[in-house]
Design an enzyme around this catalytic site. Structure first.
Site, mmCIF file in Angstrom:
data_model
loop_
_atom_site.group_PDB
_atom_site.id
_atom_site.type_symbol
_atom_site.label_atom_id
_atom_site.label_comp_id
_atom_site.label_asym_id
_atom_site.label_seq_id
_atom_site.Cartn_x
_atom_site.Cartn_y
_atom_site.Cartn_z
ATOM 1 N N LYS A 8 0.840 -1.218 0.000
ATOM 2 C CA LYS A 8 0.000 0.000 0.000
ATOM 3 C C LYS A 8 0.858 1.245 0.000
ATOM 4 O O LYS A 8 2.042 1.203 0.372
ATOM 5 C CB LYS A 8 -0.934 0.027 1.210
ATOM 6 N N ASP A 131 -2.480 -1.661 10.838
ATOM 7 C CA ASP A 131 -2.655 -1.564 9.381
ATOM 8 C C ASP A 131 -3.376 -2.778 8.789
ATOM 9 O O ASP A 131 -3.724 -2.766 7.613
ATOM 10 C CB ASP A 131 -1.275 -1.504 8.701
HETATM 11 O O1 C5P Z 1 -0.367 -1.662 15.571
HETATM 12 P P1 C5P Z 1 1.072 -1.882 15.276
HETATM 13 O O2 C5P Z 1 1.654 -3.020 16.069
HETATM 14 O O3 C5P Z 1 1.371 -1.991 13.830
HETATM 15 O O4 C5P Z 1 1.816 -0.565 15.743
HETATM 16 C C1 C5P Z 1 3.182 -0.497 15.965
HETATM 17 C C2 C5P Z 1 3.464 0.640 16.919
HETATM 18 O O5 C5P Z 1 3.186 1.885 16.291
HETATM 19 C C3 C5P Z 1 2.591 0.635 18.167
HETATM 20 O O6 C5P Z 1 3.184 -0.112 19.193
HETATM 21 C C4 C5P Z 1 2.501 2.086 18.521
HETATM 22 O O7 C5P Z 1 3.677 2.468 19.204
HETATM 23 C C5 C5P Z 1 2.541 2.777 17.180
HETATM 24 N N1 C5P Z 1 1.213 3.127 16.656
HETATM 25 C C6 C5P Z 1 0.518 4.190 17.234
HETATM 26 N N2 C5P Z 1 -0.720 4.512 16.745
HETATM 27 C C7 C5P Z 1 -1.257 3.838 15.720
HETATM 28 C C8 C5P Z 1 -0.553 2.786 15.113
HETATM 29 C C9 C5P Z 1 0.685 2.454 15.610
HETATM 30 O O8 C5P Z 1 0.999 4.829 18.184
HETATM 31 N N3 C5P Z 1 -2.466 4.193 15.253
#
Ligand code: C5P
Length: 280
Positions: A8, A131
């Site tokens: 993406k 995501d």
């Molecule tokens: O959700 P995911 O594990 O992909 O996110 C990785 C990191 O990115 C999270 O631990 C967080 O620190 C940050 N994040 C965030 N807000 C989001 C998505 C991700 O703070 N909407």
């Protein structure tokens, strides 16, 4: 049998603020593009996973974690062998790992005839990563919340993208950790991008609220942006938490010209076009 997991680009990504659970509220317009990983599946008694790139092997890979979650919901505990063939660069802002996970959820739901609804899949996807829900839809979508609210948009005119990744890998959580309230915006730019797609099928670029932090931490990303912007003035953007820099192009030839102009020093490049939603 094999199935695909598309990459993406974020045409706009605004950070609205920090939440009490530590995540950030976002507003983003996301588009799947014609660059994909492939996952090979064979029926098996046990659930097995391996990756073409040994760095991505292991039970913490999102493909294995997605398969485990689906298997737990299957009364008969079916198995299968999953082999991930990687083409999307890792830690690049192109959503490769998240897309692999979503494609695995969709494929196994079908293969194991579980009849999980899209809403149930979204709930599982959100547990795997912010995501992941978007990739259950693909195409062009407005995404809000932490990433779990996905609003599919009408398919815009097809667009070409030049993609250039400098030779650094970015940790998404590090970048979110570097944000300050100065990086927060109210979502109106992203809303405008979504409205334009709805009203006139035209793709425009918004802004990326993670860009300041990425450029500060990784000067290579800023240098790459400058090179791409020089080749495609006003049409360069950073996707996700970077460091991949894209350029919105009018044709494949133009996208090739931009990648040619910006390649160098360990940079990875690709030319891709928009890919429509597969749910329709
Ligand atoms: O959700 P995911 O594990 O992909 O996110 C990785 C990191 O990115 C999270 O631990 C967080 O620190 C940050 N994040 C965030 N807000 C989001 C998505 C991700 O703070 N909407």
């Amino acid at each position: 049998m094999r199935f695909r997991a598309y990459a993406k680009v974020n045409l706009s990504l605004e950070v609205l603020g920090k939440r009490s659970d530590g995540y950030h509220d976002l507003s983003s317009v996301i588009q799947t593009v014609s660059l994909w990983d492939e996952i090979e599946f064979e029926d098996d008694v046990n659930l097995r996973f391996s990756a073409s790139d040994p760095v991505l092997n292991g039970d913490d890979n999102l493909v294995k974690r997605a398969a485990d979650l689906v298997q737990q919901l299957a009364p008969t505990r079916p198995g299968g062998s999953l082999v991930l063939h990687k083409a999307i660069p890792h830690a690049a802002g192109l959503g490769g790992g998240s897309s692999d996970a979503a494609a695995t959820l969709t494929f196994l739901n079908d293969r194991w005839a579980l009849n999980l609804s899209l809403q149930q899949l979204v709930e599982i996807a959100a547990r795997l990563g912010s995501d992941v829900p978007f990739f259950l839809y693909g195409g062009t979508s407005l995404v809000t919340g932490r990433g779990e609210y996905v609003y599919p948009l009408p398919e815009p005119e097809s667009a070409w993208y030049a993609l250039v990744k400098p030779a650094v890998s970015v940790s998404t959580s590090d970048i979110f950790g570097l944000l300050s309230p100065d990086d927060w915006t109210d979502g109106s730019v992203t809303h405008e991008v979504a409205t334009r797609i709805c009203e006139s099928a035209t793709v425009t670029l918004g802004l990326n609220g993670l860009q300041r932090a990425v450029f500060l931490r990784y000067p290579e990303a800023r240098a790459c942006f400058s090179d791409v912007d020089r080749a495609a003035p006003g049409r360069a953007f950073m996707t996700g938490s970077g460091p991949t820099i894209g350029a919105l192009c009018g044709s494949q030839t133009e996208a090739q010209r931009v990648t040619e102009a910006a390649k160098g020093a360990g940079r990875w490049t690709a030319v891709a076009c928009s890919v429509a939603c597969e749910l329709a």
